[in-house]
Structures are given as C-alpha cells and as structure tokens.
Design a protein around this motif. Structure first.
Motif, PDB file in Angstrom:
ATOM      1  N   CYS A  70     -32.925 -43.339   3.480  1.00 40.59           N
ATOM      2  CA  CYS A  70     -32.299 -42.345   4.351  1.00 40.59           C
ATOM      3  C   CYS A  70     -32.699 -40.932   3.942  1.00 40.59           C
ATOM      4  CB  CYS A  70     -30.781 -42.493   4.304  1.00 40.59           C
ATOM      5  SG  CYS A  70     -29.943 -41.437   5.503  1.00 40.59           S
ATOM      6  N   LYS A  71     -33.184 -40.168   4.928  1.00 39.82           N
ATOM      7  CA  LYS A  71     -33.537 -38.757   4.717  1.00 39.82           C
ATOM      8  C   LYS A  71     -32.556 -37.825   5.409  1.00 39.82           C
ATOM      9  CE  LYS A  71     -37.457 -39.957   2.793  1.00 39.82           C
ATOM     10  NZ  LYS A  71     -37.163 -40.814   1.684  1.00 39.82           N
ATOM     11  N   ALA A  72     -31.868 -38.359   6.450  1.00 37.54           N
ATOM     12  CA  ALA A  72     -30.907 -37.569   7.222  1.00 37.54           C
ATOM     13  C   ALA A  72     -29.999 -38.543   7.965  1.00 37.54           C
ATOM     14  CB  ALA A  72     -31.636 -36.664   8.218  1.00 37.54           C
ATOM     15  N   PHE A  73     -28.911 -38.020   8.531  1.00 37.28           N
ATOM     16  CA  PHE A  73     -28.011 -38.854   9.312  1.00 37.28           C
ATOM     17  C   PHE A  73     -27.391 -38.028  10.425  1.00 37.28           C
ATOM     18  CE2 PHE A  73     -24.964 -36.692   6.708  1.00 37.28           C
ATOM     19  CZ  PHE A  73     -23.840 -36.576   7.516  1.00 37.28           C
ATOM     20  N   ASN A  93     -34.915 -42.164   8.901  1.00 31.97           N
ATOM     21  CA  ASN A  93     -35.949 -42.241   7.864  1.00 31.97           C
ATOM     22  C   ASN A  93     -36.850 -41.014   7.845  1.00 31.97           C
ATOM     23  OD1 ASN A  93     -37.442 -42.685  10.149  1.00 31.97           O
ATOM     24  ND2 ASN A  93     -37.973 -44.795   9.674  1.00 31.97           N
ATOM     25  N   GLY A  94     -36.487 -40.001   8.593  1.00 33.15           N
ATOM     26  CA  GLY A  94     -37.163 -38.711   8.617  1.00 33.15           C
ATOM     27  C   GLY A  94     -36.130 -37.640   8.893  1.00 33.15           C
ATOM     28  N   VAL A  95     -36.566 -36.428   9.075  1.00 32.98           N
ATOM     29  CA  VAL A  95     -35.654 -35.316   9.356  1.00 32.98           C
ATOM     30  C   VAL A  95     -36.001 -34.733  10.723  1.00 32.98           C
ATOM     31  CG1 VAL A  95     -34.747 -33.112   8.546  1.00 32.98           C
ATOM     32  CG2 VAL A  95     -35.463 -34.831   6.890  1.00 32.98           C
ATOM     33  N   PRO A  96     -35.335 -35.243  11.779  1.00 30.40           N
ATOM     34  CA  PRO A  96     -35.608 -34.723  13.121  1.00 30.40           C
ATOM     35  C   PRO A  96     -35.101 -33.291  13.274  1.00 30.40           C
ATOM     36  CG  PRO A  96     -34.205 -36.694  13.212  1.00 30.40           C
ATOM     37  CD  PRO A  96     -34.373 -36.319  11.784  1.00 30.40           C
ATOM     38  N   ASN A  97     -35.618 -32.610  14.273  1.00 34.09           N
ATOM     39  CA  ASN A  97     -35.162 -31.253  14.565  1.00 34.09           C
ATOM     40  C   ASN A  97     -33.681 -31.253  14.915  1.00 34.09           C
ATOM     41  OD1 ASN A  97     -37.704 -30.148  14.180  1.00 34.09           O
ATOM     42  ND2 ASN A  97     -38.276 -30.449  16.313  1.00 34.09           N
ATOM     43  N   ALA A  98     -32.992 -30.214  14.491  1.00 33.99           N
ATOM     44  CA  ALA A  98     -31.566 -30.053  14.762  1.00 33.99           C
ATOM     45  C   ALA A  98     -31.353 -29.513  16.168  1.00 33.99           C
ATOM     46  CB  ALA A  98     -30.947 -29.105  13.743  1.00 33.99           C
ATOM     47  N   ASP A 102     -21.449 -30.178  20.027  1.00 34.07           N
ATOM     48  CA  ASP A 102     -20.161 -30.503  19.403  1.00 34.07           C
ATOM     49  C   ASP A 102     -19.892 -31.999  19.338  1.00 34.07           C
ATOM     50  OD1 ASP A 102     -19.650 -30.950  22.058  1.00 34.07           O
ATOM     51  OD2 ASP A 102     -17.993 -29.547  22.196  1.00 34.07           O
ATOM     52  N   CYS A 103     -20.866 -32.825  19.705  1.00 33.68           N
ATOM     53  CA  CYS A 103     -20.741 -34.285  19.669  1.00 33.68           C
ATOM     54  C   CYS A 103     -20.809 -34.842  18.260  1.00 33.68           C
ATOM     55  CB  CYS A 103     -21.861 -34.923  20.477  1.00 33.68           C
ATOM     56  SG  CYS A 103     -23.510 -34.654  19.760  1.00 33.68           S
ATOM     57  N   CYS A 104     -21.402 -34.077  17.361  1.00 29.11           N
ATOM     58  CA  CYS A 104     -21.880 -34.706  16.133  1.00 29.11           C
ATOM     59  C   CYS A 104     -21.740 -33.828  14.893  1.00 29.11           C
ATOM     60  CB  CYS A 104     -23.362 -35.037  16.282  1.00 29.11           C
ATOM     61  SG  CYS A 104     -23.768 -35.960  17.776  1.00 29.11           S
ATOM     62  N   VAL A 105     -21.853 -34.499  13.763  1.00 27.01           N
ATOM     63  CA  VAL A 105     -22.047 -33.867  12.464  1.00 27.01           C
ATOM     64  C   VAL A 105     -23.292 -34.531  11.886  1.00 27.01           C
ATOM     65  CG1 VAL A 105     -21.124 -33.551  10.135  1.00 27.01           C
ATOM     66  CG2 VAL A 105     -19.573 -33.540  12.103  1.00 27.01           C
ATOM     67  N   SER A 106     -24.219 -33.733  11.445  1.00 28.56           N
ATOM     68  CA  SER A 106     -25.436 -34.284  10.856  1.00 28.56           C
ATOM     69  C   SER A 106     -25.572 -33.812   9.418  1.00 28.56           C
ATOM     70  CB  SER A 106     -26.660 -33.848  11.668  1.00 28.56           C
ATOM     71  OG  SER A 106     -26.666 -34.463  12.934  1.00 28.56           O
ATOM     72  N   GLY A 107     -26.535 -34.363   8.746  1.00 31.52           N
ATOM     73  CA  GLY A 107     -26.779 -33.961   7.367  1.00 31.52           C
ATOM     74  C   GLY A 107     -28.186 -34.336   6.960  1.00 31.52           C
ATOM     75  N   VAL A 108     -28.699 -33.612   5.996  1.00 27.87           N
ATOM     76  CA  VAL A 108     -30.043 -33.815   5.466  1.00 27.87           C
ATOM     77  C   VAL A 108     -29.931 -33.966   3.967  1.00 27.87           C
ATOM     78  CG1 VAL A 108     -32.329 -32.777   5.187  1.00 27.87           C
ATOM     79  CG2 VAL A 108     -31.066 -32.466   7.335  1.00 27.87           C
ATOM     80  N   LYS A 109     -30.610 -34.977   3.441  1.00 30.91           N
ATOM     81  CA  LYS A 109     -30.629 -35.181   1.995  1.00 30.91           C
ATOM     82  C   LYS A 109     -31.457 -34.057   1.371  1.00 30.91           C
ATOM     83  CE  LYS A 109     -30.686 -39.494   0.538  1.00 30.91           C
ATOM     84  NZ  LYS A 109     -31.237 -40.834   0.156  1.00 30.91           N
ATOM     85  N   ILE A 110     -30.916 -33.443   0.338  1.00 35.37           N
ATOM     86  CA  ILE A 110     -31.644 -32.341  -0.321  1.00 35.37           C
ATOM     87  C   ILE A 110     -31.982 -32.695  -1.745  1.00 35.37           C
ATOM     88  CG2 ILE A 110     -30.720 -30.515   1.122  1.00 35.37           C
ATOM     89  CD1 ILE A 110     -28.696 -29.946  -1.058  1.00 35.37           C
TER      90      ILE A 110
END
Length: 110
Positions: A70-73, A93-98, A102-110
C-alpha cells in the motif's frame, strides 16, 4: 493535517482540509509506516484491494500503514454510494492525483 502512526493519531500543525498535505518531519524511525491524512480528498485509481470497513477512517489508514504493497488509500464515507451504503476502504499500489471532495478521506504513506 494529521500524522497517523502505529495505531494512534497525532495532530501535526493543526487541522487542514487542503488537498496537498503539509510536509511532516520524520519521526525516530525515519517515517516508515506513517500516513499523512487528507480530509475531504479522493485519490481515484490505482486500487488493488477494497472492502467495507468501520466508520473510522483511521482503521483504513492503519491497514495501509501495515501493508507493504500500500502506497496510499481512500476511505469513502458511509452513505456516499446510497442512503445505506457502508464506509469503504480502497488500498492503492501507487499515489493517484488528489481530487477535492467531501466524500472521502485519503492518505499517502510517507
């Protein structure tokens, strides 16, 4: 912005609804398994796993932090797909463009 690490949430620099997270200083372990949470943000695409989850986006962040693939969710809020739809966790498995939403909360592994 928040930094989520090893099962707990710490405030870092105040809350932010910005699509681009504020940089976070790495912790003692060099920042491994850390997730920067992005409120009101969707990151569509690059999915490899999705499932219904609890109403706590931190659970989804934890799953990503503990999965080496996982790279992002993206956590989709309950009711987004219909009045009774459950919350969903989408691991990436990658980091798509943000994309702001207001539908979502996302995150990126740092």
């Amino acid at each position: 912005m928040y930094l989520y690490r090893f099962g707990h949430l710490r405030g870092v620099g105040g809350t932010s609804a910005a699509v681009t997270p504020t940089p976070v200083v790495p912790s003692d372990n060099g920042g491994s398994n850390a997730i920067s949470l992005e409120q009101n943000t969707d990151r569509p695409g690059m999915n490899y796993k999705n499932y219904a989850t609890s109403q706590d986006p931190q659970i989804c962040a934890n799953d990503c932090a503990n999965d080496p693939n996982c790279k992002a969710f993206t956590y989709v809020n309950p009711g987004v797909r219909g009045p009774n739809s459950p919350p969903e966790c989408w691991l990436k498995n990658g980091v798509p463009n943000a994309v702001s939403g207001d539908c979502c909360v996302s995150g990126v592994k740092i």
